[in-house]
Enzyme design. Structure first.
Site, PDB file in Angstrom:
ATOM      1  N   ARG A  46      37.657 -57.363 -22.307  1.00  0.00           N
ATOM      2  CA  ARG A  46      39.036 -57.049 -21.927  1.00  0.00           C
ATOM      3  C   ARG A  46      39.040 -55.639 -21.360  1.00  0.00           C
ATOM      4  O   ARG A  46      38.034 -54.935 -21.396  1.00  0.00           O
ATOM      5  CB  ARG A  46      40.035 -57.247 -23.074  1.00  0.00           C
ATOM      6  CG  ARG A  46      39.587 -57.015 -24.487  1.00  0.00           C
ATOM      7  CD  ARG A  46      39.243 -55.590 -24.794  1.00  0.00           C
ATOM      8  NE  ARG A  46      40.289 -54.663 -24.413  1.00  0.00           N
ATOM      9  CZ  ARG A  46      40.104 -53.378 -24.212  1.00  0.00           C
ATOM     10  NH1 ARG A  46      38.893 -52.840 -24.374  1.00  0.00           N
ATOM     11  NH2 ARG A  46      41.097 -52.577 -23.863  1.00  0.00           N
ATOM     12  N   GLY A  47      40.206 -55.246 -20.837  1.00  0.00           N
ATOM     13  CA  GLY A  47      40.279 -53.971 -20.121  1.00  0.00           C
ATOM     14  C   GLY A  47      40.131 -54.277 -18.632  1.00  0.00           C
ATOM     15  O   GLY A  47      39.221 -55.021 -18.235  1.00  0.00           O
ATOM     16  N   ALA A  48      41.038 -53.697 -17.821  1.00  0.00           N
ATOM     17  CA  ALA A  48      41.139 -54.104 -16.415  1.00  0.00           C
ATOM     18  C   ALA A  48      39.805 -54.018 -15.647  1.00  0.00           C
ATOM     19  O   ALA A  48      39.363 -55.008 -15.051  1.00  0.00           O
ATOM     20  CB  ALA A  48      42.225 -53.280 -15.736  1.00  0.00           C
ATOM     21  N   ARG A  80      43.573 -64.050 -16.332  1.00  0.00           N
ATOM     22  CA  ARG A  80      44.621 -63.135 -16.832  1.00  0.00           C
ATOM     23  C   ARG A  80      45.375 -62.575 -15.622  1.00  0.00           C
ATOM     24  O   ARG A  80      44.750 -62.240 -14.612  1.00  0.00           O
ATOM     25  CB  ARG A  80      44.010 -61.983 -17.661  1.00  0.00           C
ATOM     26  CG  ARG A  80      43.413 -62.460 -18.989  1.00  0.00           C
ATOM     27  CD  ARG A  80      43.048 -61.290 -19.887  1.00  0.00           C
ATOM     28  NE  ARG A  80      44.221 -60.713 -20.517  1.00  0.00           N
ATOM     29  CZ  ARG A  80      44.183 -59.575 -21.235  1.00  0.00           C
ATOM     30  NH1 ARG A  80      43.039 -58.919 -21.395  1.00  0.00           N
ATOM     31  NH2 ARG A  80      45.277 -59.110 -21.801  1.00  0.00           N
ATOM     32  N   GLN A 174      43.626 -52.982 -30.346  1.00  0.00           N
ATOM     33  CA  GLN A 174      42.548 -52.366 -29.557  1.00  0.00           C
ATOM     34  C   GLN A 174      42.290 -50.924 -29.991  1.00  0.00           C
ATOM     35  O   GLN A 174      41.160 -50.440 -29.910  1.00  0.00           O
ATOM     36  CB  GLN A 174      42.900 -52.370 -28.060  1.00  0.00           C
ATOM     37  CG  GLN A 174      42.847 -53.736 -27.397  1.00  0.00           C
ATOM     38  CD  GLN A 174      44.193 -54.419 -27.407  1.00  0.00           C
ATOM     39  OE1 GLN A 174      45.031 -54.180 -28.281  1.00  0.00           O
ATOM     40  NE2 GLN A 174      44.430 -55.287 -26.441  1.00  0.00           N
ATOM     41  N   ASP A 215      46.561 -51.234 -15.962  1.00  0.00           N
ATOM     42  CA  ASP A 215      46.098 -52.536 -15.473  1.00  0.00           C
ATOM     43  C   ASP A 215      46.489 -52.768 -14.024  1.00  0.00           C
ATOM     44  O   ASP A 215      45.864 -53.561 -13.331  1.00  0.00           O
ATOM     45  CB  ASP A 215      46.658 -53.660 -16.344  1.00  0.00           C
ATOM     46  CG  ASP A 215      45.833 -53.777 -17.611  1.00  0.00           C
ATOM     47  OD1 ASP A 215      45.986 -52.909 -18.488  1.00  0.00           O
ATOM     48  OD2 ASP A 215      45.006 -54.705 -17.694  1.00  0.00           O
ATOM     49  N   ASN A 225      50.530 -51.062 -18.273  1.00  0.00           N
ATOM     50  CA  ASN A 225      49.445 -50.876 -19.243  1.00  0.00           C
ATOM     51  C   ASN A 225      49.856 -51.616 -20.518  1.00  0.00           C
ATOM     52  O   ASN A 225      50.950 -52.189 -20.622  1.00  0.00           O
ATOM     53  CB  ASN A 225      49.195 -49.388 -19.490  1.00  0.00           C
ATOM     54  CG  ASN A 225      47.915 -49.146 -20.268  1.00  0.00           C
ATOM     55  OD1 ASN A 225      46.854 -49.649 -19.893  1.00  0.00           O
ATOM     56  ND2 ASN A 225      47.970 -48.400 -21.353  1.00  0.00           N
ATOM     57  N   LYS A 226      48.988 -51.578 -21.488  1.00  0.00           N
ATOM     58  CA  LYS A 226      49.188 -52.296 -22.744  1.00  0.00           C
ATOM     59  C   LYS A 226      50.593 -52.098 -23.317  1.00  0.00           C
ATOM     60  O   LYS A 226      51.124 -50.995 -23.309  1.00  0.00           O
ATOM     61  CB  LYS A 226      48.125 -51.819 -23.736  1.00  0.00           C
ATOM     62  CG  LYS A 226      48.171 -52.429 -25.121  1.00  0.00           C
ATOM     63  CD  LYS A 226      48.220 -53.942 -25.123  1.00  0.00           C
ATOM     64  CE  LYS A 226      47.116 -54.587 -24.295  1.00  0.00           C
ATOM     65  NZ  LYS A 226      47.350 -56.048 -24.050  1.00  0.00           N
TER      66      LYS A 226
HETATM   67  O1  MRU Z   1      44.830 -56.635 -23.130  1.00  0.00           O
HETATM   68  P1  MRU Z   1      43.760 -55.637 -22.809  1.00  0.00           P
HETATM   69  O2  MRU Z   1      43.013 -55.151 -23.994  1.00  0.00           O
HETATM   70  O3  MRU Z   1      42.851 -56.130 -21.709  1.00  0.00           O
HETATM   71  O4  MRU Z   1      44.563 -54.406 -22.221  1.00  0.00           O
HETATM   72  C1  MRU Z   1      43.830 -53.286 -21.786  1.00  0.00           C
HETATM   73  C2  MRU Z   1      44.656 -52.130 -21.401  1.00  0.00           C
HETATM   74  O5  MRU Z   1      45.867 -52.159 -21.429  1.00  0.00           O
HETATM   75  C3  MRU Z   1      43.906 -50.949 -20.857  1.00  0.00           C
HETATM   76  O6  MRU Z   1      44.583 -49.761 -21.134  1.00  0.00           O
HETATM   77  C4  MRU Z   1      43.733 -51.092 -19.330  1.00  0.00           C
HETATM   78  O7  MRU Z   1      43.202 -52.339 -19.011  1.00  0.00           O
HETATM   79  C5  MRU Z   1      42.878 -50.022 -18.771  1.00  0.00           C
HETATM   80  S1  MRU Z   1      41.208 -50.151 -19.274  1.00  0.00           S
HETATM   81  C6  MRU Z   1      40.330 -48.905 -18.565  1.00  0.00           C
END
Ligand code: MRU
Length: 323
Positions: A46-48, A80, A174, A215, A225-226
């Site tokens: 996970r993470g963009a 996603r 996270q 994201d 973002n999250k």
């Molecule tokens: O749902 P996730 O864990 O994929 O969400 C991730 C985030 O919101 C991060 O802050 C974002 O993707 C940036 S990662 C460098």
């Protein structure tokens, strides 16, 4: 320890299973694009930026196996919706004639972008700073090094004394599970708080800066973002604390005019009503679970990418960086 969540093995992709951290360090092997798409959807990875890199290697697997590329690309793209890095990486792969080499380039460029924006962002921090972060925008969320946590790493590498407060980040934790673990691995000072404690610490004057990832960043600077990031941004504004968004340029979506146009993923109610498979809410209760929110550009002090530090008016600074 240098955390890197994605390993390419020539004919398979290994992903550090982020669902099981920090209790277990386990790698999952993917041999098909469909397996990579499932891993992205289930948040093994996970993470963009990390899901973009993984999708690129998913297409590399499809090409090595002789699978139908448009089908594989569509499957990965739909895994996603919010992180633009996913579609960006797939589009880039589809223009390439060597999928393995291109996926490797995408990974290496992400690592290099993180190191570069890390150095740029580190200059914004004082020699002795306490930083609040939300979710995990670290090595685990990228090809390695991280965006928000990359800035913190670079500052520490540069001799600054940085203390990090990590929001636990309900419902997927996270912050508690991943950011705390990742920073501990490197011996960076980290304090875990639950999401509802940050207002108290803002009031106490604990934070010198907030740094989060993104994201998708719209052309006007609005940033998804999250879930919970917007709340932190409002608190930062009220308390006069700088709020920084750190992301590689691949997270900027010039085709997206503003935050209202960013698709927000709605995830399973069970991620809210259960913790590690144990129910914590009455059966049948109505639940909402938007996985991301949008922070309006007006609440953002600066957006830090490898192309530079952009400030308001963001429509202009982003357009300038895009040239
Ligand atoms: O749902 P996730 O864990 O994929 O969400 C991730 C985030 O919101 C991060 O802050 C974002 O993707 C940036 S990662 C460098």
């Amino acid at each position: 320890m240098q955390v890197e969540p994605i390993r390419w093995r020539g004919d398979s992709l290994e992903l550090l299973d982020q669902r099981r951290l920090p209790r277990e360090v386990v790698w999952m092997t993917c041999r098909t694009a469909a397996e990579v798409a499932d891993a992205i959807r289930d948040m093994v990875v996970r993470g963009a930026p990390a899901i973009g890199v993984s999708a690129a290697f998913g297409l590399a697997l499809a090409s090595l196996r002789g699978d139908d590329i448009p089908t594989a690309a569509a499957l990965l793209r739909s895994a996603r919706p919010t992180a633009v890095n996913l579609g960006w990486a797939i589009d880039r792969m589809l223009q390439s004639d060597d999928f393995v080499a291109e996926a490797q380039r995408i990974r290496e460029e992400d690592l290099a972008a993180n190191r570069h924006l890390g150095r740029l962002g580190a200059e914004l921090l004082g020699g002795n700073a306490t930083v609040l972060t939300h979710c995990n925008a670290g090595a685990l969320a990228t090809a390695g090094y991280g965006t928000a946590l990359g800035i913190i790493r670079a500052a520490v590498e540069g001799g600054k004394r940085i203390a990090v407060f990590a929001d636990e980040t309900r419902p997927y934790l996270q912050g508690a599970r991943l950011t705390s673990w990742e920073l501990q691995q490197e011996g960076i000072d980290v304090t875990l708080i639950t999401d509802n404690m940050s207002g108290h610490f803002f009031q106490q004057g604990t934070f010198d800066a907030v740094i989060v990832g993104a994201d998708r960043i719209a052309a006007n600077g609005d940033a998804a973002n999250k879930i919970g990031t917007y709340t932190v941004a409002v608190l930062a504004k009220v308390h006069g604390v700088p709020f920084y968004v750190a992301a590689p340029w691949s997270t900027v979506d010039l085709a997206c005019p503003n935050g209202a146009a960013i698709p927000i993923e709605e995830r399973s109610a069970r991620e809210v009503t259960e913790m590690f498979g144990t129910p914590i809410a009455p059966e049948g209760v109505a639940v909402r679970h938007p996985a991301f929110d949008v922070t309006p550009a007006a609440l953002i002090t600066a957006i830090i990418t490898e192309r530079g530090v952009m400030r308001a008016p963001f429509a202009e600074s982003i357009a300038e960086a895009a040239r």
